[in-house]
Write a protein that holds these residues in place. Structure first.
Motif, PDB file in Angstrom:
ATOM      1  N   THR A  36       1.044  -1.108   0.173  1.00 58.32           N
ATOM      2  CA  THR A  36      -0.016  -0.035   0.110  1.00 58.32           C
ATOM      3  C   THR A  36       0.882   1.128   0.049  1.00 58.32           C
ATOM      4  O   THR A  36       1.701   1.514   1.107  1.00 58.32           O
ATOM      5  CB  THR A  36      -0.974   0.013   1.388  1.00 58.32           C
ATOM      6  OG1 THR A  36      -1.701  -1.126   1.148  1.00 58.32           O
ATOM      7  CG2 THR A  36      -1.752   1.420   1.290  1.00 58.32           C
ATOM      8  N   LEU A  40      -2.498   0.408  -4.582  1.00 56.58           N
ATOM      9  CA  LEU A  40      -2.107  -1.031  -3.949  1.00 56.58           C
ATOM     10  C   LEU A  40      -1.261  -1.571  -5.333  1.00 56.58           C
ATOM     11  O   LEU A  40      -1.790  -2.169  -6.137  1.00 56.58           O
ATOM     12  CB  LEU A  40      -3.405  -1.676  -3.916  1.00 56.58           C
ATOM     13  CG  LEU A  40      -4.178  -1.923  -2.345  1.00 56.58           C
ATOM     14  CD1 LEU A  40      -4.268  -0.462  -2.182  1.00 56.58           C
ATOM     15  CD2 LEU A  40      -5.319  -2.741  -2.375  1.00 56.58           C
ATOM     16  N   ARG A  93      -6.425  -0.327  -8.788  1.00 61.42           N
ATOM     17  CA  ARG A  93      -6.383  -0.627  -7.437  1.00 61.42           C
ATOM     18  C   ARG A  93      -6.038   0.563  -6.686  1.00 61.42           C
ATOM     19  O   ARG A  93      -4.846   0.929  -6.108  1.00 61.42           O
ATOM     20  CB  ARG A  93      -5.400  -1.785  -7.454  1.00 61.42           C
ATOM     21  CG  ARG A  93      -5.885  -2.977  -8.154  1.00 61.42           C
ATOM     22  CD  ARG A  93      -4.794  -4.114  -7.477  1.00 61.42           C
ATOM     23  NE  ARG A  93      -3.206  -3.962  -7.903  1.00 61.42           N
ATOM     24  CZ  ARG A  93      -2.538  -4.074  -9.100  1.00 61.42           C
ATOM     25  NH1 ARG A  93      -3.241  -4.633 -10.117  1.00 61.42           N
ATOM     26  NH2 ARG A  93      -1.283  -3.658  -9.096  1.00 61.42           N
ATOM     27  N   PRO A 123     -10.087  -3.441  -4.341  1.00 62.76           N
ATOM     28  CA  PRO A 123      -8.935  -2.959  -3.500  1.00 62.76           C
ATOM     29  C   PRO A 123      -9.574  -2.250  -2.062  1.00 62.76           C
ATOM     30  O   PRO A 123      -8.639  -2.465  -1.134  1.00 62.76           O
ATOM     31  CB  PRO A 123      -8.650  -1.690  -4.362  1.00 62.76           C
ATOM     32  CG  PRO A 123      -9.733  -1.456  -5.154  1.00 62.76           C
ATOM     33  CD  PRO A 123     -10.228  -2.875  -5.403  1.00 62.76           C
TER      34      PRO A 123
END
Length: 541
Positions: A50, A266, A283, A298
């Protein structure tokens, strides 16, 4: 991933930037800030890293009010992984003081300032036109000058060039450089009456051509529902940015607990190529104020990593104590979806879990289980306008098991049976080898003692619990035969249990085997058929 680990990785990876063509006249590097509490921190989500990104910022090289190195310093203080410098191509209000002929200079300054810090500086530009085109950001470009090949034009010649060099040409050039292009703050124009965002024909064409990839659903202090709906309906990546022009601390009241809006990306790894791939694959999760906004996959992955059940322990009859932990910097407001099978004890359905904190719950399952499962609607998260995700947390319950029988492996070995859902406790009295509580709250235990006459076991029991009660009255004491053919005694004692001020009718079954006496005692407040079955289930192996 733990915050300290993420910061270590940032420090060891080193600065990475998309190549630029301009000369750099930098004012030196900036240092990382050690205020960990200020840094934005979210856990890695499953197989993805992340990354905290701000893909829309400005400096004095267009209409911002700080030098690019200040943007870098702010990014480091806020714990950003990725910072995009996106100066306006066409709009240059400071051009008399900073001519900025080379539109790559701003990012070059930022790259030099970020050297050795691990902050990924991304080159970008803001294509700046009136509606219906509006503003569009192109990030991960390689040469900003090619998006605005103005040369030495000025005055009328520049105005004529502006008409000739259409936004579509700039977007096409950005795409030729492999850029990710998104529509900026589409509600902020006079052509959008009442600030209601609508998709123009030019944007429809760019989407159809695969040249417009995302849209800001959050910019600065604004979340826009229509932009969010356009993103959902036209398969555009969700983007949220600060669009900061002044100091971040001024615009977002950092000292008062505020934060800049960011896009959480992500990615498969911490690299420019992986970030681009994640943006194109949509994402992303936007963090704005206390709100999380993302597509189902996500956002679910982030919530699964960010909200965990750390503890589930049976405490008392029919109650499980649960600890929820929030591993994110975003607070979570949850609504428990109660069912006939499960509800919360002593509180309503709303549960707030503070950032990087915990919430303690007491759950009342209708039936006992080895596992507790809680389903919540996340009230401060959106997957689409007015559509909120649900999360289900599961954890094995400690201090509880659900065998229907207990087998003693000592000498003599024996087995007893009891109702499903019985809570197993630690033995508390001298000679007790097994202690438990049935789902309806009846405690019972099994004892192994030196042999005594079976008709004297009732006296042994009263001696064992004398410190807990008074007014003992033996109401039954007679021989029986167990199901395995063993001779036994059944006893019943009415007495007053002092700690709880209740009257109990203890049932006892005892038998002798291999020079030991084994006795089972259960303590209901009244005669109960299933308790009789429990104490009389004693059998020797």
């Amino acid at each position: 991933m733990l915050k300290s680990t993420r910061r270590f990785l940032k420090a060891t990876v080193g600065v990475v930037a998309i190549a630029t063509t301009g000369a750099v006249h930098a004012h030196g590097t900036v240092g990382a800030d050690d205020d960990e509490a200020r840094k934005i921190d979210f856990p890695d989500a499953g197989e993805y890293v992340t990354l905290v990104t701000d893909l829309h910022t400005h400096s004095v090289f267009s209409d911002g009010h700080v030098w690019p190195n200040v943007r870098v310093a702010e990014g480091l203080r806020d714990g950003l992984d990725v910072l995009a410098i996106t100066e306006h191509l066409e709009y240059q209000p400071h051009r008399l003081f900073i001519p900025n002929r080379d539109r790559n200079d701003a990012v070059g300054e930022a790259v030099q300032a970020a050297a050795g810090t691990g902050l990924l500086v991304v080159s970008g530009s803001e294509i700046t036109r009136d509606a219906p085109h509006g503003h569009m950001n192109a990030v991960f470009i390689t040469d900003a000058n090619a998006l605005w090949p103005v040369g030495d034009r000025d005055g009328r010649e520049l105005a004529a060039f502006r008409s000739e060099w259409t936004p579509e040409k700039a977007v096409a050039e950005a795409n030729a450089q492999g850029a990710f292009v998104f529509w900026n703050h589409p509600w902020a124009f006079t052509a959008t009456p009442g600030l209601r965002t609508e998709l123009a024909d030019v944007h429809r064409a760019l989407i159809d051509q695969g040249q417009l990839h995302g849209i800001e659903i959050v910019n600065g202090w604004t979340y826009n529902e229509e932009a969010h709906r356009i993103a959902v309906e036209h398969d555009l990546t969700f983007i949220g940015t600060s669009d900061v022009h002044n100091l971040v601390d001024w615009d977002y009241d950092i000292a008062g607990g505020g934060h800049r809006p960011v896009t959480l990306v992500l990615a498969t790894e911490r690299s420019a190529d992986a970030i681009k791939e994640a943006l194109f694959a949509q994402r992303t999760v936007v963090w704005f104020d206390d709100l999380l906004i993302g597509r189902d996959a996500p956002l679910d992955a982030l919530l699964e990593a960010g909200l965990t059940m750390d503890r589930a322990v049976r405490e008392g009859v029919g109650v499980v104590d649960v600890t929820l932990r929030n591993n994110m910097d975003a607070p979570l407001r949850l609504r428990h979806l109660s069912t006939d099978a499960q509800s919360l004890h002593r509180r309503a359905d709303l549960v707030d879990v503070p950032p990087q904190g915990v919430a303690e719950l007491r759950v009342k399952p209708a039936t006992a289980s080895d596992e507790v499962a809680l389903t919540f609607e996340v009230l401060n998260a959106l997957t689409a306008p007015n559509t909120r995700p649900e999360v289900t947390l599961r954890r094995a319950v400690e201090g509880m098991s659900l065998p229907k029988s207990y087998t003693y492996d000592g000498d003599p070995s024996f087995t007893i049976e009891f109702p499903p859902g019985t809570n197993i406790d630690a033995p508390a009295e001298l000679g007790e080898v097994f202690a438990a509580q049935t789902p309806d709250g009846v405690t019972f235990g099994v004892f192994v003692d030196e042999v005594v006459a079976l008709d004297a076991v009732v006296a042994l029991f009263m001696e064992t619990v004398a410190h807990l009660g008074s007014d003992f009255d033996v109401t039954e004491n007679r021989p029986i035969t167990l199901a395995d053919g063993t001779a036994a005694y059944r006893s019943e004692v009415a007495w007053f249990y002092t700690p709880s001020s209740v009257e109990l009718k203890t049932q006892i079954v005892s038998a002798v085997k291999d020079g030991k006496v084994v006795w089972v005692a259960a303590h209901p407040q009244r005669q109960m058929a299933h308790i009789t079955q429990l104490v009389e289930s004693l059998r020797f192996d």
